[in-house]
Design an enzyme around this catalytic site. Structure first.
Site, PDB file in Angstrom:
ATOM      1  N   ASP A  60      -2.587   7.703  -7.153  1.00  0.00           N
ATOM      2  CA  ASP A  60      -2.428   6.447  -6.917  1.00  0.00           C
ATOM      3  C   ASP A  60      -3.839   5.939  -6.850  1.00  0.00           C
ATOM      4  O   ASP A  60      -4.489   6.304  -5.641  1.00  0.00           O
ATOM      5  CB  ASP A  60      -1.504   6.194  -5.625  1.00  0.00           C
ATOM      6  N   HIS A  91      -3.945  -4.601   4.995  1.00  0.00           N
ATOM      7  CA  HIS A  91      -3.168  -3.385   4.835  1.00  0.00           C
ATOM      8  C   HIS A  91      -3.796  -2.168   5.577  1.00  0.00           C
ATOM      9  O   HIS A  91      -4.919  -2.255   5.890  1.00  0.00           O
ATOM     10  CB  HIS A  91      -2.837  -3.123   3.109  1.00  0.00           C
ATOM     11  N   GLU A 110      -9.687   3.121  -4.026  1.00  0.00           N
ATOM     12  CA  GLU A 110      -8.569   4.023  -3.588  1.00  0.00           C
ATOM     13  C   GLU A 110      -8.712   5.298  -4.150  1.00  0.00           C
ATOM     14  O   GLU A 110      -8.865   5.503  -5.596  1.00  0.00           O
ATOM     15  CB  GLU A 110      -7.376   3.588  -4.020  1.00  0.00           C
ATOM     16  N   ASP A 112      25.152  -5.334 -19.243  1.00  0.00           N
ATOM     17  CA  ASP A 112      25.826  -4.318 -18.648  1.00  0.00           C
ATOM     18  C   ASP A 112      25.755  -2.969 -19.064  1.00  0.00           C
ATOM     19  O   ASP A 112      26.145  -2.141 -18.768  1.00  0.00           O
ATOM     20  CB  ASP A 112      27.493  -4.819 -18.692  1.00  0.00           C
ATOM     21  N   HIS A 148      -1.949   6.359   2.908  1.00  0.00           N
ATOM     22  CA  HIS A 148      -0.523   6.791   3.075  1.00  0.00           C
ATOM     23  C   HIS A 148      -0.330   8.307   2.654  1.00  0.00           C
ATOM     24  O   HIS A 148      -1.419   8.782   1.839  1.00  0.00           O
ATOM     25  CB  HIS A 148       0.543   5.966   2.388  1.00  0.00           C
ATOM     26  N   TYR A 154     -10.278  -8.766   0.680  1.00  0.00           N
ATOM     27  CA  TYR A 154      -9.765  -9.907  -0.142  1.00  0.00           C
ATOM     28  C   TYR A 154     -10.118 -11.105   0.381  1.00  0.00           C
ATOM     29  O   TYR A 154      -9.478 -11.461   1.499  1.00  0.00           O
ATOM     30  CB  TYR A 154      -8.413  -9.617  -0.199  1.00  0.00           C
ATOM     31  N   HIS A 210       4.462   6.488  -2.005  1.00  0.00           N
ATOM     32  CA  HIS A 210       4.327   6.375  -0.502  1.00  0.00           C
ATOM     33  C   HIS A 210       5.062   7.553   0.149  1.00  0.00           C
ATOM     34  O   HIS A 210       6.209   7.502   0.034  1.00  0.00           O
ATOM     35  CB  HIS A 210       4.618   5.173  -0.029  1.00  0.00           C
ATOM     36  N   ARG A 241     -10.571  -3.418  -4.021  1.00  0.00           N
ATOM     37  CA  ARG A 241      -9.877  -2.284  -3.553  1.00  0.00           C
ATOM     38  C   ARG A 241     -10.595  -0.959  -4.239  1.00  0.00           C
ATOM     39  O   ARG A 241     -10.588  -0.814  -5.362  1.00  0.00           O
ATOM     40  CB  ARG A 241      -8.432  -2.468  -3.557  1.00  0.00           C
ATOM     41  N   GLU A 253      -7.785   3.991   0.898  1.00  0.00           N
ATOM     42  CA  GLU A 253      -7.844   2.904   0.053  1.00  0.00           C
ATOM     43  C   GLU A 253      -8.154   1.672   0.789  1.00  0.00           C
ATOM     44  O   GLU A 253      -7.413   0.549   0.676  1.00  0.00           O
ATOM     45  CB  GLU A 253      -6.633   2.763  -0.544  1.00  0.00           C
ATOM     46  N   ASP A 296      -4.843  -1.123 -10.060  1.00  0.00           N
ATOM     47  CA  ASP A 296      -4.195  -0.059  -8.919  1.00  0.00           C
ATOM     48  C   ASP A 296      -3.186   0.519  -9.842  1.00  0.00           C
ATOM     49  O   ASP A 296      -2.205  -0.047  -9.970  1.00  0.00           O
ATOM     50  CB  ASP A 296      -3.680  -0.776  -7.583  1.00  0.00           C
ATOM     51  N   HIS A 334       0.441  -6.618  -4.274  1.00  0.00           N
ATOM     52  CA  HIS A 334       1.316  -5.920  -5.262  1.00  0.00           C
ATOM     53  C   HIS A 334       1.314  -6.670  -6.427  1.00  0.00           C
ATOM     54  O   HIS A 334       2.457  -6.576  -7.017  1.00  0.00           O
ATOM     55  CB  HIS A 334       2.338  -5.406  -4.545  1.00  0.00           C
TER      56      HIS A 334
HETATM   57 MN   LIG Z   1      -1.806   3.522  -2.499  1.00  0.00          MN
END
Ligand SMILES: [Mn+2]
Length: 441
Positions: free
Chosen positions: A262, A336, A391, A40, A340, A371, A347, A389, A367, A251, A234
């Protein structure tokens, strides 16, 4: 306070927002709440709402901005509701700017403690001819605002801010270039420190170190994916051990003064690509370079995607892939989109459509990735399990494009050269694999 954005620039942004609001309107922008990690009282580190950062630079939690245009013949004013100074809380969580502080430092025309919000907003919303408020961001603020807004149509103030945020100012571009540089350096250092036997998390530690020593934080949860772990787009860095013969896909980006980079890079754990890895890598890189080369004012996302897709398709067909109506679709191996917007949010906000022409000052990612499933029999066997990938972050300039993340190597020869030349990787005494305790031992 920002080193790159002047108080005058923040004031101009607020003036633009007020100018975009109709006369008689009130607009309320609430910070997102602090989030508990567990228990908490064990919270996640607080990250201010991007819209509040954009309009004021103020980064404390429990803040509401109110733009009031209900006063006749006035350009409008900013009311800020913030946590007041309170020594018993500040001893735990640090100094607060306080009510007088936000008037002096963050441009509030009037400021109050958060507890006064309901008392001030009741009469204000009553006399407002229109109300701009986005529900769902902060439920505690919703509980106060929604009864005031009964039977009234709410408009979204964040749409107005998003349109402003889409085009970056020279100061913002300066920060983003810096954030791109720090992010690029973190990838470069990860390549230099990558050794078989270390875990994905150990490599994440290298990226974290570069951020920490440069005043940055991760701009999102770092992805370090060994081998076929990259099939999960992700994937979060975990305990998987990096092995010679496999690729690792990273990434990860830096956030400096709120602005994200990014970046994705894929490289061989051993320092040398296998023939099959290199062939897939070169196809992805050709697609990425084709898209980047086409960026300039007036171009559209659709045109960039077409340029990249043509390269990917041609390259994969050359390698023996059956990309056709009856065989694989490109979407089966690249599930994908090409990129972006990038900015205060990784994003980033702003109208996103395939047909919208680019303008100078926009910043975006390019990017592409490929895969290749371990089990899909339509994929030539020697390529199964390979995930790549690449990017970069690119700003649209008056006559073309500028790559903010060019310091992170991406040509096969450059990656192999860096990894071969790395004294750190050669040093038997010091390697991440020695610092990594295997599970169960
Ligand atoms: Mn990205």
């Amino acid at each position: 306070m920002s080193k790159f954005i002047s108080a005058g620039e923040y004031a101009a942004r607020r003036a633009s927002l007020l100018a975009a609001l109709p006369a008689g309107a009130v607009a309320v922008i609430a910070s997102q709440p602090e989030a508990l990690r567990n228990g908490d009282d064990n919270g996640f580190a607080y990250r201010a709402s991007s819209d509040i950062l954009y309009l004021t630079g103020f980064a404390e939690p429990n803040c509401m901005l109110v733009f009031d245009k209900t006063v006749a013949k006035s350009a409008g004013r900013l009311l800020m509701f913030v946590q007041p100074s309170e020594p018993s809380a500040e001893i735990w969580h640090g100094k607060r700017c306080g009510i007088d502080g936000v008037k002096q430092l963050f441009g509030a025309d009037a400021a109050y403690g958060t507890k006064s919000f309901a008392k001030v907003l009741g009469p204000l919303t009553k006399r407002a001819r229109s109300i701009f408020y986005k529900r769902g961001i902060n439920l505690k603020v919703d509980a106060i605002m929604l009864p005031f807004c009964k039977n009234r149509r709410l408009k979204n103030p964040l749409d107005l801010v998003a349109a402003m945020r889409l085009i970056k100012s020279p100061g913002e571009l300066q920060i983003m270039r810096h954030s791109g540089k720090v992010g690029s350096l973190s990838h470069k250092l990860a390549m230099r420190h990558c050794v078989a036997g270390a875990s994905e998390l150990a490599l994440r530690g290298v990226l974290d170190l570069v951020n920490a020593t440069n005043g940055g934080v991760n701009s999102y949860d770092t992805i370090v994916a060994a081998g076929a772990n990259g099939l999960c787009l992700h994937y979060s860095a975990g305990q998987t051990i990096l092995r010679d013969g496999e690729l690792v896909l990273i990434d990860a980006g830096s956030e400096i003064e709120g602005y994200a980079s990014d970046i994705s890079r894929t490289f061989p754990v051993s320092g040398s690509f296998s023939q099959a890895q290199k062939k897939i890598y070169e196809v992805v890189l050709a697609g990425q370079l084709a898209a980047i080369a086409a960026i300039k004012p007036g171009i559209t996302w659709n045109q960039l995607s077409d340029a990249c897709d043509a390269e990917l398709t041609e390259g994969l067909v050359r390698l023996g892939f059956d990309i056709s109506a009856s065989g694989l679709k490109l979407g089966d191996v690249m599930p994908h989109s090409l990129g972006h917007w990038l900015g205060l949010d990784v994003h980033d906000v702003g109208a996103f459509s395939g047909k919208m022409p680019f303008q100078a000052g926009m910043v975006l990612t390019i990017e592409p990735g490929v895969y290749l499933s371990l089990t899909d029999e339509r994929i030539p066997e020697q390529y199964r399990g390979i995930c790549v990938r690449i990017e970069d972050n690119i700003e649209v300039t008056a006559d073309g494009a500028f790559v903010q993340t060019a310091d992170a190597p991406k040509a096969v020869a450059d990656i192999e050269h860096l990894m071969a030349a790395s004294g750190v990787r050669q040093a038997a005494q010091y390697s991440l694999s020695k610092l990594t305790v295997p599970v169960g031992k």
